[in-house]
Scaffold this motif. Structure first.
Motif, PDB file in Angstrom:
ATOM      1  N   VAL B 179       2.253   6.101  -4.333  1.00 57.36           N
ATOM      2  CA  VAL B 179       1.787   4.807  -3.861  1.00 57.36           C
ATOM      3  C   VAL B 179       1.057   5.075  -2.561  1.00 57.36           C
ATOM      4  O   VAL B 179       1.616   5.658  -1.629  1.00 57.36           O
ATOM      5  CB  VAL B 179       2.956   3.827  -3.635  1.00 57.36           C
ATOM      6  CG1 VAL B 179       2.427   2.489  -3.143  1.00 57.36           C
ATOM      7  CG2 VAL B 179       3.745   3.646  -4.921  1.00 57.36           C
ATOM      8  N   GLU B 197       1.710   9.428   1.662  1.00 56.36           N
ATOM      9  CA  GLU B 197       1.890   8.820   0.349  1.00 56.36           C
ATOM     10  C   GLU B 197       3.370   8.693   0.029  1.00 56.36           C
ATOM     11  O   GLU B 197       4.174   9.521   0.419  1.00 56.36           O
ATOM     12  CB  GLU B 197       1.254   9.718  -0.720  1.00 56.36           C
ATOM     13  CG  GLU B 197      -0.250   9.725  -0.691  1.00 56.36           C
ATOM     14  CD  GLU B 197      -0.823  10.600  -1.794  1.00 56.36           C
ATOM     15  OE1 GLU B 197      -2.045  10.855  -1.736  1.00 56.36           O
ATOM     16  OE2 GLU B 197      -0.083  11.031  -2.685  1.00 56.36           O
ATOM     17  N   THR B 198       3.691   7.638  -0.687  1.00 56.77           N
ATOM     18  CA  THR B 198       5.032   7.514  -1.249  1.00 56.77           C
ATOM     19  C   THR B 198       4.998   8.231  -2.591  1.00 56.77           C
ATOM     20  O   THR B 198       4.161   7.918  -3.427  1.00 56.77           O
ATOM     21  CB  THR B 198       5.387   6.032  -1.446  1.00 56.77           C
ATOM     22  OG1 THR B 198       5.509   5.416  -0.170  1.00 56.77           O
ATOM     23  CG2 THR B 198       6.682   5.868  -2.220  1.00 56.77           C
ATOM     24  N   ARG B 199       5.872   9.215  -2.770  1.00 55.95           N
ATOM     25  CA  ARG B 199       5.832   9.983  -4.016  1.00 55.95           C
ATOM     26  C   ARG B 199       7.209  10.040  -4.639  1.00 55.95           C
ATOM     27  O   ARG B 199       8.198  10.247  -3.942  1.00 55.95           O
ATOM     28  CB  ARG B 199       5.418  11.422  -3.737  1.00 55.95           C
ATOM     29  CG  ARG B 199       3.960  11.608  -3.461  1.00 55.95           C
ATOM     30  CD  ARG B 199       3.622  13.073  -3.472  1.00 55.95           C
ATOM     31  NE  ARG B 199       2.256  13.274  -3.088  1.00 55.95           N
ATOM     32  CZ  ARG B 199       1.663  14.446  -3.026  1.00 55.95           C
ATOM     33  NH1 ARG B 199       2.339  15.522  -3.323  1.00 55.95           N
ATOM     34  NH2 ARG B 199       0.406  14.549  -2.670  1.00 55.95           N
ATOM     35  N   LEU B 200       7.249   9.870  -5.945  1.00 53.38           N
ATOM     36  CA  LEU B 200       8.510  10.029  -6.641  1.00 53.38           C
ATOM     37  C   LEU B 200       8.238  10.396  -8.100  1.00 53.38           C
ATOM     38  O   LEU B 200       7.116  10.265  -8.586  1.00 53.38           O
ATOM     39  CB  LEU B 200       9.352   8.751  -6.547  1.00 53.38           C
ATOM     40  CG  LEU B 200       8.588   7.430  -6.548  1.00 53.38           C
ATOM     41  CD1 LEU B 200       8.347   6.949  -7.950  1.00 53.38           C
ATOM     42  CD2 LEU B 200       9.382   6.372  -5.793  1.00 53.38           C
TER      43      LEU B 200
END
Lengths: 138, 249
Positions: B179, B197-200
């Protein structure tokens, strides 16, 4: 066959051959899960390993490793972590297996449970403290 | 001619400036005994029908000749075919070739001939397969992750779902979701301060929105209110140039 060979003469005539990419060294995933500023999470958020929260979380939050709550982060959830470093706002109970560090900008509205607690001057807590002794795993 | 190999050429290769390179390519393939049936995609020919026809004709290896767009625009159906995919990039640069260790140009014939096959994950976005990524730019859509939680960027943010990429592992049965939020302008600089960045990782999820959203899936634009997403493990057999230490023993 050399692993990192210099281009052979037969390679130079056409196009360059890209660098050898060992299969065993597939790119690794980031070490910590990051919820960045400006991102909202709603639900049961859990992660193996470390978690960094700079955004907003609502629901429940768990991390087996270290949880870092950034200065502008807002958490409306019960939190379980291996350890926690909090600089932001947590509205909910916070349980850490090992240690909780509250920085000067931390704002906690809920109970804290951990083996060890450190609190910087300026941090605000509105809840019960249960420090020392064994805690249950997250 | 080797019936186990078939070649699907992208339409742009019909241009005369590729004539010489195509001739050299076909000579190299013939020299190695891996030349096969050839089909050319075209505006009024359905690429899926052409590919299925080549597979029905006995091809065990379907080699795409073109560039990254060639692979991306055919990927929506390729994993359904019982065939191993190869790629000859006749282009100056190719991210897909780089990530899979395939040389650019005629040198890729060596890779095809060596036939080192990897089984890769693919992603599924709605009813389409994708190899590289699906992006929702500047969206207010919500990403539901495995039914456990939902994640939403601030206004103007983007959601990206990746399978094969420079940082991704397309053999772990998972997709990587990012995101991306637009940075904030600094008081001291005209440049915006970047936000990480939001990473998952996720095995499945969905995208939903109250307004129709545009999603760019392997370069193709889809539009809708909601899409299911899933990682499909070990779905695509691909001839690559990557070698593990095992391959050197």
């Amino acid at each position: 066959m050399a692993l990192f060979s210099t281009p052979r003469d037969s390679d130079k005539s056409d196009t360059a051959v890209p660098a050898y990419v060992p299969l065993a060294s597939a790119p690794s995933r980031p070490a910590a899960t990051i919820i960045a500023k400006g991102v909202k999470v709603d639900g049961d958020f859990g992660s193996d390993g470390d978690v960094v929260i700079d955004g907003e979380v609502k629901g429940s939050l768990s991390a087996t490793g270290q949880l870092t709550v950034g200065t502008e982060a807002v958490i409306h959830a019960d939190v379980k972590a291996g350890s926690a470093i909090v600089s932001g706002t947590v509205e909910g109970n916070l349980t850490a297996d090992k240690r909780i560090d509250l920085k000067s900008t931390a704002r906690i509205k809920g109970d804290l449970v951990s083996e060890t607690l450190s609190v910087e001057s300026g941090a605000r807590i509105d809840g019960k403290l249960s420090i020392g002794g064994k805690t249950q795993s997250a | 001619m080797n019936p186990a190999y078939a070649y699907l050429y992208d339409e742009f290769l019909n241009d005369r400036r590729y004539e010489r390179e195509i001739s050299r390519l076909e000579a190299e393939l013939a020299q190695r005994g891996i030349n096969g049936r050839v089909a050319r995609t075209a505006l009024f020919r359905h690429a899926k029908d052409q590919a299925q026809d080549l597979v029905r004709g006995g091809a065990k290896n379907l080699v795409l000749v073109g560039d990254d767009r060639t692979v991306e625009k055919l990927m929506w159906f390729l994993p359904e075919l019982d065939v191993t995919i190869g790629f000859v990039p006749l282009t100056k640069t190719s991210k897909i070739a780089n990530w899979l260790g395939i040389p650019i140009g005629l040198a890729s014939v060596d890779t095809i001939g060596a036939r080192f096959v990897e089984t890769l994950d693919v992603g599924r976005f709605g009813d389409r397969y994708f190899l590289t990524e699906a992006i929702l730019p500047a969206t207010d859509a919500t990403l539901d992750v495995e039914g456990r939680f939902r994640i939403q960027p601030a206004a103007g943010g983007s959601i990206r779902i990746q399978n094969l990429s420079s940082t991704g592992n397309c053999k772990d049965g998972k997709l990587e979701a990012s995101v991306i939020v637009e940075g904030q302008k600094s008081r001291w600089s005209m440049n915006k301060k970047p936000i990480p960045e939001t990473r998952l990782l996720l095995t499945h999820g969905s995208i939903s929105s109250t307004q129709p959203v545009d999603a760019i899936v392997d370069g193709q634009v889809l539009n809708g209110f909601s899409f299911k997403i899933e990682a499909v493990p070990a779905k695509l057999r691909f001839i690559t140039g990557r070698r593990g230490k095992e391959g050197l023993r």
